[in-house]
Design a protein around this motif. Sequence first.
Motif, PDB file in Angstrom:
ATOM      1  N   CYS A 108      -2.380  -7.772   0.607  1.00 42.58           N
ATOM      2  CA  CYS A 108      -2.689  -6.584   0.339  1.00 42.58           C
ATOM      3  C   CYS A 108      -3.604  -7.093  -1.527  1.00 42.58           C
ATOM      4  O   CYS A 108      -2.101  -7.106  -1.673  1.00 42.58           O
TER       5      CYS A 108
ATOM      6  N   LYS B 106       0.813  -1.867   0.333  1.00 47.00           N
ATOM      7  CA  LYS B 106       0.448  -0.078  -0.416  1.00 47.00           C
ATOM      8  C   LYS B 106       0.856   1.273   0.164  1.00 47.00           C
ATOM      9  O   LYS B 106       0.462   2.451  -0.362  1.00 47.00           O
TER      10      LYS B 106
ATOM     11  N   ASP C 213       1.885  -5.453   4.702  1.00 43.97           N
ATOM     12  CA  ASP C 213       1.836  -4.326   5.625  1.00 43.97           C
ATOM     13  C   ASP C 213       2.342  -3.841   7.184  1.00 43.97           C
ATOM     14  O   ASP C 213       3.225  -4.995   7.537  1.00 43.97           O
TER      15      ASP C 213
END
Length: 307
Positions: free
Chosen positions: A151, A52, A145
């Motif tokens: 993710c 991310k 993360d």
Amino acid sequence: MSFNVLKSSAAAVSWKSTGNLQKTLARCIEKHGVGLHSGRPTKIKIWPELAKKGRYFQVGSNVIESSINFVKESPLCTTLCKDGVMVTTVEHLLSALEAFGVDNCRIEITPSNPNEPGVEVPILDGSAREWVKAIEEAGLEDATDENGNNCEKMAPFVNEPIHLRKNDSFIAAFPSEEIHITCGINFPEVPSIGCQWFFSRNFNRSFYATDIASARTFCVYEEVEKIREMGLIKGGSLDNAIVCSASKGWLNSALRFHDEPCRHKVLDLIGDLSIFAKSGNQGLPVAHIVAYKAGHALHTDLVRHLT
């Protein structure tokens, strides 16, 4: 610069799952080289990063995200600028990172002179081939993360046609279930280049590595002096560019493809569109993208209209 936009709306793009997880590098990549335009030596390190986080540049304590929000119009290259700090000629590196699925990474650039207001990504051999080789040697791994979780990787699917035009140059994106790129260039005053068209097969990592990555940047010999008077291509040579004369043809010993200039435009296009990436997701839109005589400004303006 003004553009004619034929179709665009807030619903132009839908983000959908790719069925894959976000990736990062398995280890750091390090390269040295000179900037094409500045001619100055630069050291670059590309570090693994958390999911991310996306792709971003670090120059000293300054962080510049690879985002349309920080694109600064500049001649003959794509430049990112934030808080007065610039990173130029980012398109070849970003093209390789996008094509090979390096979704999250920190790109640390150390200039030869720390007092300079900006840095330039090394041009290497003028293509993305050395970046691809370095990525393959480093390898990829699933990004996690801060909590150690994987993710899902999303991709932007174009829902409706969009077409941007400036004079006789244009770029368009049409809905498609797969990525296709059609690219055309036209240099009628330089017969050895002339009009070229390139159409990609289904776009994937293997196709990029064999058909796009090694296509080098190019220029017209008769324009070199004018470009240098603009303070550009100070680091350019036959070792990092292919040069064509209107009267004498190609000055390099051999081309890597008969349509190498057109393929390099596809390489640039992928790098420029990669800045559509958000939070470690895919940047290159899932669409049939058609570009004719388009440059960095049109490429990045398409991203603005899709955002």
